[in-house]
Design a protein around this motif. Structure first.
Motif, PDB file in Angstrom:
ATOM      1  N   HIS A 107       0.837  -1.201   0.000  1.00  0.00           N
ATOM      2  CA  HIS A 107       0.000   0.000   0.000  1.00  0.00           C
ATOM      3  C   HIS A 107       0.873   1.253   0.000  1.00  0.00           C
ATOM      4  O   HIS A 107       0.604   2.222  -0.737  1.00  0.00           O
ATOM      5  N   GLN A 108       1.927   1.248   0.807  1.00  0.00           N
ATOM      6  CA  GLN A 108       2.819   2.401   0.867  1.00  0.00           C
ATOM      7  C   GLN A 108       3.552   2.612  -0.451  1.00  0.00           C
ATOM      8  O   GLN A 108       3.770   3.742  -0.877  1.00  0.00           O
ATOM      9  N   ALA A 109       3.948   1.519  -1.102  1.00  0.00           N
ATOM     10  CA  ALA A 109       4.672   1.627  -2.377  1.00  0.00           C
ATOM     11  C   ALA A 109       3.765   2.149  -3.487  1.00  0.00           C
ATOM     12  O   ALA A 109       4.247   2.749  -4.453  1.00  0.00           O
ATOM     13  N   ALA A 110       2.468   1.930  -3.370  1.00  0.00           N
ATOM     14  CA  ALA A 110       1.473   2.465  -4.312  1.00  0.00           C
ATOM     15  C   ALA A 110       1.793   2.117  -5.758  1.00  0.00           C
ATOM     16  O   ALA A 110       1.634   2.949  -6.667  1.00  0.00           O
ATOM     17  N   GLY A 111       2.262   0.897  -5.972  1.00  0.00           N
ATOM     18  CA  GLY A 111       2.516   0.439  -7.325  1.00  0.00           C
ATOM     19  C   GLY A 111       3.815   0.906  -7.937  1.00  0.00           C
ATOM     20  O   GLY A 111       4.136   0.557  -9.077  1.00  0.00           O
ATOM     21  N   ARG A 112       4.586   1.702  -7.209  1.00  0.00           N
ATOM     22  CA  ARG A 112       5.856   2.195  -7.755  1.00  0.00           C
ATOM     23  C   ARG A 112       6.903   1.092  -7.698  1.00  0.00           C
ATOM     24  O   ARG A 112       7.044   0.428  -6.673  1.00  0.00           O
ATOM     25  N   PRO A 113       7.660   0.880  -8.775  1.00  0.00           N
ATOM     26  CA  PRO A 113       8.694  -0.161  -8.757  1.00  0.00           C
ATOM     27  C   PRO A 113       9.813   0.193  -7.783  1.00  0.00           C
ATOM     28  O   PRO A 113      10.021   1.375  -7.446  1.00  0.00           O
TER      29      PRO A 113
END
Length: 318
Positions: A279-285
């Protein structure tokens, strides 16, 4: 004269060492039997290079000074420093270090990136020059964070530790010599205590991973990045300093606030932690998150140097 670093195993930490050495104008020879190791390493160096250039590279620094070889003896030939980064399994590390000790010139220092093992245990199977096998534990990202914990074993001489300090300083690192062997050294023992408490908070439903991280980012982490633990508490005592702080808040240390032992790593806890981090990464690689982290660290390191310049010579004073 150009110096040469031999890197044995090229995971996240090994690649960090490679990027740091290349940025300091060293030649780097790497060994890793994985078929895709070279491609992964070159991609990692390329991802790190913009931050290194902002931080400042040495004349002649270039990713092109990296070479891969397919034999351990070829990797260490002519090396000024050997850095071992194989997985944290003591039998494996002892086997690799014994082989390195047998094939490397006896005067060449061998640093292990181990985060937990004691150097005397690592030296045990080395026969040629066991004292030159030491712990040289860095922190991720190795190419930006300057601390390296140096720990000598039973066979290590003061001269070998002095040589180690000089070598790592030439890589623009801040060597911290750990006076006594202990599992986990210094920084990891501190981080593990915090990590255990964080897992309990998530496991008990007190906070999400994002809320725990926010507590660090906007609270104690900001102070610790400049002053560390003890000096931060020294200020908490007001004009009377640490003595007053201990007199006023010391009794609270006896209260059962901390859980210390890690919670059981159940599937439910694993799911909470994984889902929270995703959730924190929000889809960012990860590569994008690494670049954001690196840009922040470059600016933060500049601030630390600006506001705490006397810390630059710390290792000479302890």
């Amino acid at each position: 004269m150009t110096q040469r670093l031999a890197v044995i195993a090229t995971g996240v930490i090994g690649n960090g060492w490679i990027a740091r050495a290349l940025a300091r104008g060293w030649d780097v020879v790497a060994f890793d039997p994985a078929l895709d190791a070279e491609a992964r390493t070159r991609a990692a160096v390329a991802n790190a290079w913009p931050a290194l250039e902002r931080l400042g590279t040495t004349a002649g620094a270039s990713p092109e000074r990296l070479h891969f070889v397919d034999r351990l003896d070829a990797a260490v030939a002519g090396a000024d420093l050997i850095q071992e980064n194989v997985p944290e399994r003591l039998p494996l590390k002892r086997e690799i270090l014994a082989t390195l000790d047998a094939v490397a010139a006896p005067e060449t220092l061998i640093g292990s990136s181990t985060s937990g093992f004691k150097p005397s245990d690592l030296q045990r199977d080395c026969r040629q020059a066991p004292g030159r096998v030491i712990v040289a534990h860095p922190f991720n990202p190795v190419y930006l964070l300057p601390l390296v914990e140096l720990v000598g074993g039973a066979a290590t001489t003061p001269e070998q530790m002095g040589s180690a300090q000089s070598l790592y300083r030439s890589l623009a690192m801040r060597p911290l010599v750990v006076k006594r062997e202990i599992e986990g050294h210094i920084a990891d023992r501190l981080m593990e205590a915090l990590w255990r408490e964080a897992l309990h908070l998530v496991n008990d439903g007190v906070a999400t991973t994002e809320e725990v991280d926010a507590a660090m980012v906007y609270g104690c982490g900001l102070r610790w990045s400049l002053m560390g633990t003890f000096l931060t508490f020294h200020l908490a005592g007001g004009d009377a300093g640490m003595r007053h702080m201990l007199e006023q808040f010391g009794p609270a240390l006896k209260l059962p606030w901390t859980r210390l032992e890690a919670p059981e790593l159940s599937e439910a806890l694993i799911d909470k932690v994984v889902e929270g981090c995703e959730h924190q990464a929000a889809g960012r690689p990860v590569a994008e998150l690494e670049q954001r982290r690196d840009a922040f660290l470059v600016e933060l390191l500049a601030l630390v140097r600006q506001y705490w310049p006397e810390a630059e010579g710390l290792e000479e004073r302890i």
